[in-house]
Motif scaffolding. Structure first.
Motif, PDB file in Angstrom:
ATOM      1  N   GLU A 164       0.820  -1.216   0.000  1.00 20.49           N
ATOM      2  CA  GLU A 164       0.000   0.000   0.000  1.00 20.49           C
ATOM      3  C   GLU A 164       0.851   1.262   0.000  1.00 20.49           C
ATOM      4  N   ASP A 165       2.042   1.199   0.588  1.00 23.46           N
ATOM      5  CA  ASP A 165       2.824   2.427   0.828  1.00 23.46           C
ATOM      6  C   ASP A 165       4.313   2.074   0.806  1.00 23.46           C
ATOM      7  N   ASP A 166       5.146   3.119   0.918  1.00 22.17           N
ATOM      8  CA  ASP A 166       6.573   2.860   1.103  1.00 22.17           C
ATOM      9  C   ASP A 166       6.745   2.013   2.361  1.00 22.17           C
ATOM     10  N   LEU A 167       7.817   1.233   2.387  1.00 24.36           N
ATOM     11  CA  LEU A 167       8.066   0.411   3.572  1.00 24.36           C
ATOM     12  C   LEU A 167       9.100   1.118   4.447  1.00 24.36           C
ATOM     13  N   VAL A 168       8.657   1.609   5.610  1.00 25.97           N
ATOM     14  CA  VAL A 168       9.604   2.196   6.573  1.00 25.97           C
ATOM     15  C   VAL A 168       9.845   1.131   7.638  1.00 25.97           C
ATOM     16  N   LEU A 169      11.071   0.636   7.674  1.00 25.50           N
ATOM     17  CA  LEU A 169      11.403  -0.469   8.586  1.00 25.50           C
ATOM     18  C   LEU A 169      12.175   0.039   9.795  1.00 25.50           C
ATOM     19  N   PHE A 170      11.770  -0.388  10.975  1.00 24.53           N
ATOM     20  CA  PHE A 170      12.516  -0.112  12.202  1.00 24.53           C
ATOM     21  C   PHE A 170      13.158  -1.430  12.617  1.00 24.53           C
ATOM     22  N   ILE A 171      14.464  -1.383  12.839  1.00 26.94           N
ATOM     23  CA  ILE A 171      15.228  -2.628  13.033  1.00 26.94           C
ATOM     24  C   ILE A 171      16.094  -2.496  14.281  1.00 26.94           C
ATOM     25  N   ARG A 172      16.123  -3.572  15.086  1.00 28.01           N
ATOM     26  CA  ARG A 172      17.094  -3.615  16.185  1.00 28.01           C
ATOM     27  C   ARG A 172      18.084  -4.745  15.920  1.00 28.01           C
ATOM     28  N   ALA A 173      19.369  -4.400  15.971  1.00 25.42           N
ATOM     29  CA  ALA A 173      20.412  -5.408  15.761  1.00 25.42           C
ATOM     30  C   ALA A 173      20.457  -6.351  16.954  1.00 25.42           C
ATOM     31  N   ALA A 174      20.923  -7.587  16.698  1.00 28.16           N
ATOM     32  CA  ALA A 174      21.091  -8.541  17.799  1.00 28.16           C
ATOM     33  C   ALA A 174      22.431  -8.313  18.489  1.00 28.16           C
TER      34      ALA A 174
END
Ligand SMILES: Cc1cc2nc3c(=O)[nH]c(=O)nc-3n(C[C@H](O)[C@H](O)[C@H](O)COP(=O)(O)OP(=O)(O)OC[C@H]3O[C@@H](n4cnc5c(N)ncnc54)[C@H](O)[C@@H]3O)c2cc1C
Length: 413
Positions: free
Chosen positions: A351-361
């Motif tokens: 539906e929209d741009d994908l804004v990803l929030f990520i936390r590294a391990a």
């Protein structure tokens, strides 16, 4: 039964932004429900600066940031019910709430935004042995005592955990005349943002002890001291490393948990990694018409990120309410690959741009590439740290042809 287009539960930065955007997106009747007597959520007690640097290019305190949103809200037609506790939520979007002014309420909403924030982990969640004496507080409770109620919770303080609220309280208590003996962190790296380590500990000569934990609390009526111990690589206390510290207060800053009791009642699918709802890029949960934003979704580092999810949730909740457009028929999972501990959102619905929030391990203190495949995007960063959320944006056009799950990895360059 009251009927509304969009109901927003919770009036922190996520809920305020969602309500403003629902109104801006054309929803006629937007209702904001808040259990406290004032709008603003946790921002009310965060009187330090550092809020809104990205969103407003201003260095606001928490209350200033909240005020800016509240002023914007006042220009809309959003109705607010304060002192209103939502006690139940059904999957067909009926809200049950209680308030002294309105009594028992039943509200049917065409769409709902969950914005209930998060709560702090407490002593039982970390299981510290010892007496049940007075003087043990979560850092957020101590923040409220000092900044809103005007009480100093203690004079000689040990802080367990290096989460941001604990770091901020180390500085706050020092400024108010208490002595903060040290911050003890069980992990081998700090839990909070680098800027808070520098500005709240280093600038005030407050020591941070990594790979340490509190193994006993002493004191009958009031805390009289704690035993701290080093921990090994399995986080087990090292025998013989015990040190006794005299103090009258122990603050716990040992993590936050999204507040999802209502989400569970509505049958919303929760992510084992984030402990919040499984969500698409439009912030829609697994239950059609129920959207989520802010810290109830996953614990964010920055209020700017919280507000960004609020804007998306409000916009798409209004669209759902106005057109009854159901969720996109097609969606793919977004899955964690190498060195990724958690991801938000966890689904892409085209539906929209994908804004990803990520936390590294794991910490990588050298340049990394965040790989998103498909479509095969590589985004460079100078480092990856579990305590600093990474954000990347993949434009919608790049994702049109995607058929299989999207894998996100963080690799050394
Ligand atoms: C104790 C604490 C202190 C923090 N201090 C800082 C800080 O100093 N600096 C920082 O950058 N970040 C801080 N944070 C992180 C902060 O939570 C986020 O930056 C941001 O405020 C989260 O916004 P939110 O709208 O998602 O949630 P919140 O601001 O927590 O708002 C959630 C709102 O939902 C309401 N609510 C919850 N359940 C119901 C219900 N059933 N019915 C009605 N209303 C409900 C709550 O009363 C609250 O007003 C802190 C978090 C906590 C828990």
């Amino acid at each position: 039964m009251m009927e509304v287009d969009v109901a927003v539960i919770g009036s922190g930065p996520a809920g305020l932004t969602a309500a403003i955007h629902a109104d801006k997106s054309g929803a006629q009747k937007v209702l904001l429900l808040e259990r406290e007597e004032e709008l603003g959520g946790i921002l009310k007690q965060c009187i330090h600066n550092g809020f809104g640097l990205e969103q407003f290019k201003q260095d606001y305190t928490g209350p200033e940031y909240a005020e800016r949103l509240i002023k914007e809200l006042e220009k809309t037609g959003v109705e607010c019910f304060l002192n209103t506790l939502v006690t139940d939520l059904s999957s067909d979007r009926v809200i049950t709430a209680l308030s002294p002014e309105h009594g028992g309420l039943e509200i049917r909403a065409k769409s709902i935004v969950l914005a209930m924030g998060c709560r702090e982990r407490t002593r039982p969640s970390v299981g510290i042995p010892g007496t049940r004496s007075a003087g043990i507080f979560t850092a957020g409770v101590a923040q409220r005592f000092v900044n809103i109620d005007g009480y100093l919770p203690g004079k000689k303080v040990v802080i367990l955990g290096s989460g941001d609220i604990g770091l901020i309280m180390a500085r706050r208590l020092t400024l108010e005349g208490a002595r903060v003996i040290g911050v003890y962190e069980v992990m081998s790296n700090p839990g909070g943002l680098k800027r808070n380590i520098v500005q709240c500990l280093n600038d005030f000569d407050i020591p941070l002890y990594l790979s340490h934990t509190v193994t006993e609390i002493k004191g009958k009526e009031r805390v009289e001291g704690v035993i701290v111990s080093k921990v090994d690589s399995n986080l087990h206390p090292v025998p013989g490393s015990e040190k006794s510290i005299e103090c009258d207060t122990l603050l716990l800053s040992v993590g936050l948990i999204p507040e999802n009791e209502l989400s569970k009642k509505a049958g919303v699918e929760l992510s084992a990694a984030t402990k919040g709802p499984v969500t698409t890029e439009t912030m829609e949960t697994s239950v059609p018409g129920i959207f989520t934003c802010g810290n109830v979704s996953t614990v964010f580092d920055l209020v700017d990120y919280v507000a960004q999810t609020g804007a998306a949730a409000g916009t798409y909740a209004a669209r759902y309410a106005l057109s009854h457009v159901s969720r996109s028929k097609q969606s793919v999972d977004i899955v964690a690959g190498e060195n990724v501990r958690l991801l938000f959102p966890q689904r892409y619905g085209f539906e929209d741009d994908l804004v990803l929030f990520i936390r590294a391990a794991e910490h990588v203190e050298k340049p990394v590439a965040i790989e998103v495949a498909p479509p095969g995007s590589r985004i460079n960063r100078l480092y990856a740290r579990p305590n600093e959320m990474l954000r990347v944006k993949i434009p919608k056009e790049k994702l049109v042809e995607v058929k299989q799950p999207i894998m996100v990895s963080i690799r050394e360059k």
